[in-house]
Design an enzyme around this catalytic site. Structure first.
Site, PDB file in Angstrom:
ATOM      1  N   LYS A  65     102.346 -10.905 -30.073  1.00 47.77           N
ATOM      2  CA  LYS A  65     103.721 -11.391 -30.290  1.00 47.77           C
ATOM      3  C   LYS A  65     104.753 -10.260 -30.367  1.00 47.77           C
ATOM      4  CE  LYS A  65     105.874 -13.836 -34.143  1.00 47.77           C
ATOM      5  NZ  LYS A  65     105.725 -13.138 -35.397  1.00 47.77           N
ATOM      6  N   SER A 101     105.631  -3.546 -14.602  1.00 50.99           N
ATOM      7  CA  SER A 101     104.510  -4.446 -14.929  1.00 50.99           C
ATOM      8  C   SER A 101     103.701  -3.829 -16.061  1.00 50.99           C
ATOM      9  CB  SER A 101     103.591  -4.638 -13.725  1.00 50.99           C
ATOM     10  OG  SER A 101     104.257  -5.379 -12.776  1.00 50.99           O
ATOM     11  N   ASP A 134      90.051  -8.954 -13.358  1.00 55.22           N
ATOM     12  CA  ASP A 134      91.057  -8.098 -13.982  1.00 55.22           C
ATOM     13  C   ASP A 134      90.584  -7.196 -15.136  1.00 55.22           C
ATOM     14  OD1 ASP A 134      93.637  -7.266 -13.926  1.00 55.22           O
ATOM     15  OD2 ASP A 134      94.372  -8.733 -15.355  1.00 55.22           O
ATOM     16  N   CYS A 155     109.522  -8.910  -0.353  1.00 54.84           N
ATOM     17  CA  CYS A 155     108.598  -8.714   0.768  1.00 54.84           C
ATOM     18  C   CYS A 155     108.683  -9.875   1.771  1.00 54.84           C
ATOM     19  CB  CYS A 155     107.164  -8.577   0.252  1.00 54.84           C
ATOM     20  SG  CYS A 155     105.980  -8.344   1.592  1.00 54.84           S
ATOM     21  N   ARG A 169      84.989   3.319 -12.600  1.00 58.04           N
ATOM     22  CA  ARG A 169      85.908   2.576 -11.748  1.00 58.04           C
ATOM     23  C   ARG A 169      85.346   2.342 -10.354  1.00 58.04           C
ATOM     24  NH1 ARG A 169      92.001   3.190 -12.396  1.00 58.04           N
ATOM     25  NH2 ARG A 169      91.617   0.997 -12.018  1.00 58.04           N
ATOM     26  N   ILE A 218      97.787  -6.177  -2.375  1.00 60.58           N
ATOM     27  CA  ILE A 218      97.043  -6.725  -1.244  1.00 60.58           C
ATOM     28  C   ILE A 218      97.828  -7.911  -0.685  1.00 60.58           C
ATOM     29  CG2 ILE A 218      94.897  -7.916  -0.573  1.00 60.58           C
ATOM     30  CD1 ILE A 218      94.524  -4.911  -1.104  1.00 60.58           C
ATOM     31  N   CYS A 243     110.413  -2.991  -0.311  1.00 60.05           N
ATOM     32  CA  CYS A 243     109.887  -2.902  -1.689  1.00 60.05           C
ATOM     33  C   CYS A 243     110.181  -1.523  -2.276  1.00 60.05           C
ATOM     34  CB  CYS A 243     108.400  -3.211  -1.732  1.00 60.05           C
ATOM     35  SG  CYS A 243     107.408  -2.171  -0.662  1.00 60.05           S
ATOM     36  N   CYS A 297     109.140  -1.386   7.667  1.00 59.92           N
ATOM     37  CA  CYS A 297     109.760  -2.012   6.490  1.00 59.92           C
ATOM     38  C   CYS A 297     109.596  -1.114   5.262  1.00 59.92           C
ATOM     39  CB  CYS A 297     109.100  -3.363   6.239  1.00 59.92           C
ATOM     40  SG  CYS A 297     109.696  -4.174   4.751  1.00 59.92           S
ATOM     41  N   ARG A 331      98.905  -9.022 -25.211  1.00 59.72           N
ATOM     42  CA  ARG A 331      99.331  -7.868 -26.005  1.00 59.72           C
ATOM     43  C   ARG A 331      99.907  -8.270 -27.358  1.00 59.72           C
ATOM     44  NH1 ARG A 331      97.383  -2.780 -25.457  1.00 59.72           N
ATOM     45  NH2 ARG A 331      98.309  -1.660 -23.740  1.00 59.72           N
TER      46      ARG A 331
HETATM   47  S1  SF4 Z   1     108.311  -5.250   1.446  1.00 62.90           S
HETATM   48 FE1  SF4 Z   1     106.263  -5.979   2.069  1.00 62.90          FE
HETATM   49  S2  SF4 Z   1     106.182  -5.597   4.272  1.00 62.90           S
HETATM   50 FE2  SF4 Z   1     107.880  -4.424   3.474  1.00 62.90          FE
HETATM   51  S3  SF4 Z   1     107.008  -2.403   3.060  1.00 62.90           S
HETATM   52 FE3  SF4 Z   1     106.874  -3.558   1.164  1.00 62.90          FE
HETATM   53  S4  SF4 Z   1     104.875  -4.492   1.167  1.00 62.90           S
HETATM   54 FE4  SF4 Z   1     105.286  -3.834   3.272  1.00 62.90          FE
HETATM   55  S1  SF4 Z   2     106.248  -4.241 -10.066  1.00 63.80           S
HETATM   56 FE1  SF4 Z   2     106.372  -2.027 -10.408  1.00 63.80          FE
HETATM   57  S2  SF4 Z   2     106.404  -1.167  -8.340  1.00 63.80           S
HETATM   58 FE2  SF4 Z   2     106.962  -3.329  -8.140  1.00 63.80          FE
HETATM   59  S3  SF4 Z   2     109.210  -3.368  -8.260  1.00 63.80           S
HETATM   60 FE3  SF4 Z   2     108.434  -3.710 -10.327  1.00 63.80          FE
HETATM   61  S4  SF4 Z   2     108.469  -1.672 -11.194  1.00 63.80           S
HETATM   62 FE4  SF4 Z   2     108.529  -1.383  -9.002  1.00 63.80          FE
END
Ligand code: SF4
Ligand code: SF4
Length: 380
Positions: A293, A212, A130, A243, A56, A154, A190, A187, A291
């Site tokens: 059907k 995901s 990826d 976000c 990795r 990112i 998320c 903030c 993955r």
């Molecule tokens: S929502 Fe965006 S700005 Fe706010 S903590 Fe999460 S990643 Fe950072």
């Molecule tokens: S992508 Fe993963 S970390 Fe982001 S909100 Fe959905 S479950 Fe949570």
């Protein structure tokens, strides 16, 4: 020396529609060894991740003479209004609208590599998107593509986090760009919005709890997690949707990332009834098909249960005879959640035919649940 400059590469990249480009040292990943070990020990790494930590963090395993990594990013923040969808729909992550991004990015990176090769002799490159063991986000961070958000993604000031990442390993040295500091500040939108609490603390994600990953995980999904999937059929966009940097992110005109046959809110019944050919037509061109059907249909079944879609009962009944044991098991599970005791005999018959152990177990549990419900009904 100096057969092509960074500036010339950047200019050409823009010409061919690459939104962001940066340069990183192949050694930039070495510092993540302990971080990866700790993640593994805490149980935060998931089954689709490469287990060999050395792989990795070692681009030289892929290109032995690697001297730099060119990181690129392409925004998928296309303008598209989601409308006119049926009531019983499943949600497809934005990463899977339009054509498979692996193809789109690879094409652009190959072009960029050809450009560099046309200027410099003896240049070797390998383009990656990826499906390789390297830590992509960390490369993008070190190349100055963006900064880390608390959701582990990112984020670029202009494009937000709706960006696909790619890397070109190259046997030619370029000066590295400078990483950018996080701008999340106070903030925590998320962290609060994540339905499974997969963001265990800022910047640290437990991949095993992340939807995901869970939506592409093979086999049976833990029932609590299946509930948290809601209507999600592929991926999860929640921590990106909330976000603020994405709310003000630049929109791009990129027809290849606009939905075609697979809709962002896709009719569940159509998914449940899909033949192999229809799956290839609807899901095949997108990145959500990798993955297979059965995984997509399993998620559609879960979505029907989560939204109590009675219209899905008939197609789910048909899946008791599916070729996939996973789907036979899941259809029994779903019917025990959506139907009353009138469904008992259909599941009993399916159980008599069943040879697969996991499907048998799921059918037996479904029957027990229905019989249990019957007892409760008597009590009532
Ligand atoms: S929502 Fe965006 S700005 Fe706010 S903590 Fe999460 S990643 Fe950072
Ligand atoms: S992508 Fe993963 S970390 Fe982001 S909100 Fe959905 S479950 Fe949570």
């Amino acid at each position: 020396m100096g057969c092509v400059t960074k500036q010339e590469i950047e200019n050409y990249a823009r010409q061919i529609g690459i939104d962001l480009i940066g340069f990183a040292s192949p050694d930039c990943l070495k510092e993540y060894k302990n971080f990866l070990k700790e993640r593994e020990n805490l149980g935060y790494s998931c089954s689709i991740e490469e287990r060999d930590i050395q792989k990795r963090i070692s681009p030289e395993f892929i290109l032995p003479e690697v001297k730099s990594i060119i990181a690129i990013a392409l925004s998928y923040n296309v303008k598209y209004e989601i409308k006119n969808y049926s009531r019983n729909f499943g949600i497809i992550s934005r990463t899977s609208w339009g054509i498979d991004y692996h193809k789109v990015l690879k094409e652009k990176m190959e072009k960029l590599s050809e450009f560099i090769k046309s200027k410099c002799e003896g240049v070797e490159t390998i383009c990656l998107v990826d499906n390789n063991p390297l830590l992509e986000r960390e490369i993008a961070y070190h190349a100055g593509i963006g900064w880390y958000g608390k959701n582990g993604l990112i984020i670029n000031d202009e494009y937000g986090s709706y960006i696909f990442l790619g890397e070109i390993l190259i046997n030619k040295y370029f000066e590295s760009d400078i990483p950018k500091q996080s701008k999340c500040g106070d903030c925590d939108l998320c962290v609060k919005a994540c339905p499974t609490k997969a963001i265990v603390k800022p910047y640290i994600i437990n991949a095993n709890k992340c939807l995901s990953y869970i939506t592409v995980k093979k086999g049976k999904i833990d029932e609590k997690m299946a509930k948290k999937m809601g209507r999600r059929i592929y991926g999860c966009d929640t921590c990106q949707q909330v976000c603020p940097f994405n709310k003000r992110a630049k929109k791009v005109v990129r027809p290849e990332f606009l939905p075609d046959k697979l809709l962002p809110r896709h009719e569940l019944i159509e998914i449940l009834n899909m033949s192999k050919k229809e799956f290839e037509e609807i899901f095949g061109p997108t990145s959500s098909s990798w993955r297979g059907k059965s995984i997509i249909i399993r998620n559609a079944i879960i979505s029907c249960v989560n939204t109590k879609e009675k219209n899905c009962i008939e197609p789910i009944k048909n899946l008791l005879k599916s070729q996939s044991p996973l789907l036979r098991g899941y259809s029994a599970w779903a019917l025990s959640n959506l139907c009353d005791k009138e469904i008992l005999s259909e599941i009993e018959n399916a159980l008599l035919r069943e040879k697969d152990e996991m499907a048998k177990k799921m059918m037996t549990e479904a029957l027990n649940k229905l019989k249990g419900d019957k007892i409760e009904n008597h009590k009532g």
